[in-house]
Design a protein around this motif. Structure first.
Motif, mmCIF file in Angstrom:
data_model
loop_
_atom_site.group_PDB
_atom_site.id
_atom_site.type_symbol
_atom_site.label_atom_id
_atom_site.label_comp_id
_atom_site.label_asym_id
_atom_site.label_seq_id
_atom_site.Cartn_x
_atom_site.Cartn_y
_atom_site.Cartn_z
ATOM 1 N N ASP A 23 0.731 -1.135 -0.056
ATOM 2 C CA ASP A 23 -0.090 -0.142 0.138
ATOM 3 C C ASP A 23 0.987 1.441 -0.065
ATOM 4 O O ASP A 23 0.590 2.218 -0.565
ATOM 5 C CB ASP A 23 -0.857 0.172 1.308
ATOM 6 C CG ASP A 23 -1.904 -1.077 1.106
ATOM 7 O OD1 ASP A 23 -2.053 -1.757 0.147
ATOM 8 O OD2 ASP A 23 -2.588 -1.490 2.362
ATOM 9 N N HIS A 24 1.947 1.164 0.972
ATOM 10 C CA HIS A 24 2.811 2.360 0.737
ATOM 11 C C HIS A 24 3.511 2.562 -0.576
ATOM 12 O O HIS A 24 3.560 3.840 -0.954
ATOM 13 C CB HIS A 24 3.945 2.164 1.906
ATOM 14 C CG HIS A 24 4.664 3.264 2.213
ATOM 15 N ND1 HIS A 24 4.220 4.626 2.730
ATOM 16 C CD2 HIS A 24 5.797 3.707 1.932
ATOM 17 C CE1 HIS A 24 4.886 5.619 2.842
ATOM 18 N NE2 HIS A 24 6.156 5.306 2.417
ATOM 19 N N LEU A 25 3.874 1.526 -1.232
ATOM 20 C CA LEU A 25 4.610 1.701 -2.597
ATOM 21 C C LEU A 25 3.586 2.410 -3.507
ATOM 22 O O LEU A 25 3.791 3.230 -4.390
ATOM 23 C CB LEU A 25 4.946 0.463 -3.162
ATOM 24 C CG LEU A 25 5.590 0.474 -4.447
ATOM 25 C CD1 LEU A 25 6.767 1.330 -4.490
ATOM 26 C CD2 LEU A 25 5.910 -0.866 -4.886
ATOM 27 N N ALA A 26 2.355 1.879 -3.453
ATOM 28 C CA ALA A 26 1.257 2.317 -4.444
ATOM 29 C C ALA A 26 1.043 4.021 -4.177
ATOM 30 O O ALA A 26 0.729 4.692 -5.085
ATOM 31 C CB ALA A 26 0.033 1.544 -4.298
ATOM 32 N N SER A 27 0.832 4.103 -2.837
ATOM 33 C CA SER A 27 0.626 5.503 -2.440
ATOM 34 C C SER A 27 1.722 6.561 -2.650
ATOM 35 O O SER A 27 1.393 7.487 -3.333
ATOM 36 C CB SER A 27 0.500 5.571 -0.847
ATOM 37 O OG SER A 27 0.386 6.829 -0.333
#
Length: 408
Positions: free
Chosen positions: A236-240
């Motif tokens: 999720d952090h990478l996508a954000s």
């Protein structure tokens, strides 16, 4: 793998020895056929098995090619991953080699089967037998009174020894010994047609680079993976981070989740089991990605982050070292004592220009009148010319005007 070819190499090949013969023996051992053809281990695999460096293995292969003991084989063997059935990217395919067994009596395996038509006929008979297979009786063991064509008796009149030999599939619902007839129940799995999707040769080199697996680790079956929550947090952090830069991210899959879980476990193990610090490190590296356009362009999925983690982590560490050096240099510059500047010398104390007969100012003023004076004479011999005397008189006038005293 074939031991026959390796033994033949050990006994009959005397042109090479030591490292080169070890490489040839290993290739013969990894050959798919007994005549030494189709061996495709990677250079690193050969080096690890023989205890050599990769450069030594490469030199040995070059020598074997020159001696005619080795030749490139059919490269399509390494084009398919036999475990997944997926094609391998071209730049990740290993080279297929054929060990040339000169004047050997090793058996050559045929590439064509003259009895293929018989095999196809057997496959057709298996399909027909599957169609004619009687359907199971309804649960409860009720008898429909049908006659068994094999024995000539109905179910009621069949002898006990005949019923005992019947497949449990025909006695489903009735009394049985609890055993299962796997041959009749799983007839589809025994069909020769099922082997068509497993007709790829076995892989003698272990893991292919294109599979993204690490030694001793299977995707999705690793019991040491990190928690799903940690893996989900990383993805999720990478996508954000990428979405804030208007960059797309590949939709995560189970394989992405498995790879990120393995990555978290590796980092936790390297940091002595500190899961919180390990997760914070991974998130910090992801936050650093926008500062490095090389990795920002390539890491578009969680899977690629896990596959390239070692290189990304090294670049991040180097960037942190460079940043710390810059901060130390700035702090050192601030703490330095200011260098005392020299006291400027007043203009009146500066050396002033003294005019002479060859002075630029004198010549500029006297050049329009140069034809009016005689130039015969020599200042070296104490007999200056009229022109030189006139220039000296004009230089004295300019010095008196500027308030410069000259020695007589």
């Amino acid at each position: 793998m074939t031991v026959v070819t390796m033994v033949w190499v050990q006994e009959h090949v005397h042109e090479v020895r030591n490292a080169t013969k070890a490489v040839l023996s290993y290739l013969a051992f990894k050959a798919h056929y007994d005549d030494g053809t189709a061996a495709w281990p990677a250079i690193g695999t050969i080096a690890g098995a023989c205890g050599l460096s990769e450069k030594t293995v490469q030199r040995s292969i070059d020598q074997l090619l020159d001696l005619g003991l080795l030749e490139p084989g059919q490269q399509t063997f390494s084009a398919i991953n036999p475990k997944t059935g997926e094609p391998v990217r071209r730049n990740y395919q290993t080279i297929v080699w054929n060990v040339i067994c000169k004047e050997s009596n090793l058996p050559t395996e045929p590439f064509e089967d003259r009895n293929a038509s018989k095999v196809r006929a057997a496959m057709k008979r298996a399909d027909k037998a599957k169609v004619k297979m009687p359907s199971p009786e309804p649960e409860g063991g009720e008898d429909d009174g049908r006659e068994d064509k094999m024995s000539g008796f109905s179910d009621e009149r069949q002898p006990e020894e005949t019923k005992a030999k019947m497949s449990p599939l025909e006695r489903q619902g009735g009394e049985g010994d609890g055993s299962e007839d796997k041959m009749s129940k799983n007839l589809d799995k025994m069909s020769p047609n099922n082997t068509l999707k497993y007709n790829y040769p076995s892989l003698p080199t272990g893991e292919l680079p294109a599979s993204g697996k690490r030694p001793g680790m299977e995707d999705g079956n690793n019991t040491t993976t990190g928690g799903d929550s940690d893996a989900a947090t990383v993805m999720d952090h990478l996508a954000s981070v990428r979405s804030k830069l208007s960059l797309t991210t590949t939709e995560p899959t189970k394989r992405d989740l498995s790879k990120i879980g393995n990555l978290v476990s590796r980092v936790v193990k390297a940091r002595d089991g500190d899961r919180a610090a390990s997760l914070a490190l991974i998130l910090a590296v992801i936050d650093w990605l926008p500062a490095n356009t090389f990795w920002l362009r390539r890491v578009d999925s969680a899977r690629r982050l896990a596959d390239n983690w070692d290189q990304i982590a090294n670049d991040w560490t180097v960037a942190q070292i460079e940043r710390q050096r810059e901060r130390d240099a700035e702090a050192h510059e601030r703490d330095r004592r200011p260098v005392a500047q020299p006291t400027p010398v007043p203009e009146r104390h500066s050396e002033r220009h003294v005019h002479s007969l060859v002075c630029e100012h004198v010549l500029n003023d006297m050049r329009p009148h140069e034809d009016e004076y005689d130039h015969e004479g020599s200042l070296r011999y104490g007999k200056p010319s009229e022109w030189q005397m006139a220039c000296m008189r004009h230089a004295d006038e300019l010095n008196r005007r500027d308030g410069i005293s000259t020695a007589a």
